[in-house]
Design a protein around this motif. Structure first.
Motif, PDB file in Angstrom:
ATOM      1  N   UNK A  99       0.635  -1.789   0.227  1.00 40.85           N
ATOM      2  CA  UNK A  99      -0.139  -0.318  -0.549  1.00 40.85           C
ATOM      3  C   UNK A  99       1.045   1.510  -0.554  1.00 40.85           C
ATOM      4  N   UNK A 100       1.945   1.325   1.114  1.00 44.23           N
ATOM      5  CA  UNK A 100       2.422   2.340   0.925  1.00 44.23           C
ATOM      6  C   UNK A 100       3.478   2.773  -0.266  1.00 44.23           C
ATOM      7  N   UNK A 101       4.171   1.370  -0.939  1.00 44.55           N
ATOM      8  CA  UNK A 101       4.604   1.574  -2.422  1.00 44.55           C
ATOM      9  C   UNK A 101       3.914   1.835  -3.049  1.00 44.55           C
ATOM     10  N   UNK A 102       2.552   1.892  -3.799  1.00 43.82           N
ATOM     11  CA  UNK A 102       1.832   1.767  -4.696  1.00 43.82           C
ATOM     12  C   UNK A 102       0.965   3.325  -4.182  1.00 43.82           C
ATOM     13  N   UNK A 103       0.888   4.027  -3.282  1.00 48.26           N
ATOM     14  CA  UNK A 103       0.619   5.805  -3.063  1.00 48.26           C
ATOM     15  C   UNK A 103       1.480   6.220  -3.539  1.00 48.26           C
ATOM     16  N   UNK A 104       2.523   6.183  -3.035  1.00 46.79           N
ATOM     17  CA  UNK A 104       3.530   6.988  -3.438  1.00 46.79           C
ATOM     18  C   UNK A 104       4.446   6.636  -4.742  1.00 46.79           C
ATOM     19  N   UNK A 109       3.343   9.748 -10.111  1.00 42.86           N
ATOM     20  CA  UNK A 109       3.111   9.913 -11.509  1.00 42.86           C
ATOM     21  C   UNK A 109       2.421  11.279 -11.582  1.00 42.86           C
ATOM     22  N   UNK A 110       1.166  11.140 -10.501  1.00 39.57           N
ATOM     23  CA  UNK A 110       0.324  12.118 -10.766  1.00 39.57           C
ATOM     24  C   UNK A 110       1.260  13.638 -10.806  1.00 39.57           C
ATOM     25  N   UNK A 220       9.501   4.362  -0.059  1.00 41.29           N
ATOM     26  CA  UNK A 220       9.235   4.794  -1.136  1.00 41.29           C
ATOM     27  C   UNK A 220       9.629   6.276  -1.105  1.00 41.29           C
ATOM     28  N   UNK A 221       8.866   7.066   0.170  1.00 46.24           N
ATOM     29  CA  UNK A 221       8.578   8.544  -0.210  1.00 46.24           C
ATOM     30  C   UNK A 221      10.263   9.454  -0.462  1.00 46.24           C
ATOM     31  N   UNK A 263      -4.974  11.110  -0.337  1.00 47.07           N
ATOM     32  CA  UNK A 263      -5.103   9.495  -0.217  1.00 47.07           C
ATOM     33  C   UNK A 263      -5.335   8.878   1.234  1.00 47.07           C
ATOM     34  N   UNK A 264      -4.650   9.676   2.278  1.00 49.54           N
ATOM     35  CA  UNK A 264      -5.154   8.783   4.001  1.00 49.54           C
ATOM     36  C   UNK A 264      -5.975   9.362   4.024  1.00 49.54           C
TER      37      UNK A 264
END
Length: 287
Positions: A99-104, A109-110, A220-221, A263-264
């Motif tokens: 989850x953390x990796x996908x969010x970052x 990309x956004x 990842x951040x 996201x949060x």
């Protein structure tokens, strides 16, 4: 009969010993890593990532000592009962990390598509990657053991679990209030991060999901180029910002962005609904 005041009273009792003992451990860690005594406490005090890692590890030792002492003296429970029971928690660790990796990755990309950031270069240093992983593992374990494992768990003895989650998240946000480049949006995001990391704990009283999520969120951040909670550390990906603002998070990192709020909130609602559904399943099956 249980004393409902015992939980929050332990938290108040913890504050002074925590800062004294952890402060002493950080002082020792700093001196052992080569930081001059007169430089301790200054911003940008670390000459390299190894010094930072050593001080973070010293914080872990101090934090664990304080919590262990309190659990022995007041809670009368084993240290593992903070939520470190590992049996059947592999899924929690994997899902939390993903989850953390996908969010970052999505955030990067956004912001790239919106033109808020511009890719510069890649700087791969295997040693720095390993140090970053070790450092952020320690940070995740320390902060989850303290804020979710001890503080939230004890607040749940005194209050409704959602009130306890709210209060612990405020404390989590305030604890980061002295971080470099802090601002209002960052404080709001840190509060929401506390909710995100704690919402699974109020249902499971287990730390492995929040530890994995906390680790991957921070790791990842930084690897993709953002500062982490205002701190500039090693990144594999380097990018530039045309203008530092509340869209890209500026010098605080992604946690200073309004997108982090979105996201949060999505994560908080999703995790809560997941556990609500799990609670309802036995009743549905029995009908």
């Amino acid at each position: 009969m249980k004393n409902k005041n015992a939980g929050w009273q332990r938290i108040l009792l913890l504050i002074i010993p925590y800062f004294i003992i952890v402060g002493v451990f950080q002082l020792i860690g700093g001196l052992l890593s080569g930081i001059k005594f007169e430089d301790l406490g200054k911003e940008n005090v670390y000459k390299d990532s190894v010094q930072h890692m050593v001080v973070v590890f010293a914080s872990l030792l101090g934090t664990f000592l304080v919590i262990w002492m309190f659990m022995q003296a007041f809670d009368k429970k084993r240290f593992v009962e903070l939520g470190f029971q590992i049996k059947n928690r592999t899924k929690d660790i994997v899902v939390g990390f993903l989850i953390g990796g996908m969010v970052m990755a999505t955030a990067y990309m956004l912001l790239l598509v919106l033109g808020e950031i511009k890719f510069s270069k890649i700087i791969l240093d295997v040693k720095e990657v390993v140090i970053s992983i070790i450092t952020f593992v320690i940070v995740a374990v320390v902060e989850e053991a303290l804020f979710r494992g001890y503080i939230l768990r004890n607040l749940m003895l005194s209050f409704n679990k959602y009130i306890a989650l709210f209060v612990s998240s405020i404390l989590f946000s305030l604890m980061h209030g002295a971080n470099p480049n802090i601002n209002t949006i960052a404080l709001v995001n840190l509060f929401l991060a506390g909710l995100t990391l704690g919402v699974s704990y109020i249902h499971t009283k287990n730390l492995w999901f929040p530890i994995a999520l906390h680790l991957s969120w921070n790791l990842f951040q930084t690897l993709i180029g953002f500062n982490v909670s205002g701190q500039d550390v090693y990144s594999v990906v380097e990018f530039s910002m045309i203008e530092k603002n509340m869209i890209n998070g500026g010098d605080f990192g992604f946690e200073g962005s309004v997108f982090a709020i979105v996201f949060a909130v999505v994560l908080i609602v999703t995790i809560e609904l997941y556990y609500q559904k799990k609670l309802m399943l036995p009743f549905i099956k029995n009908k």
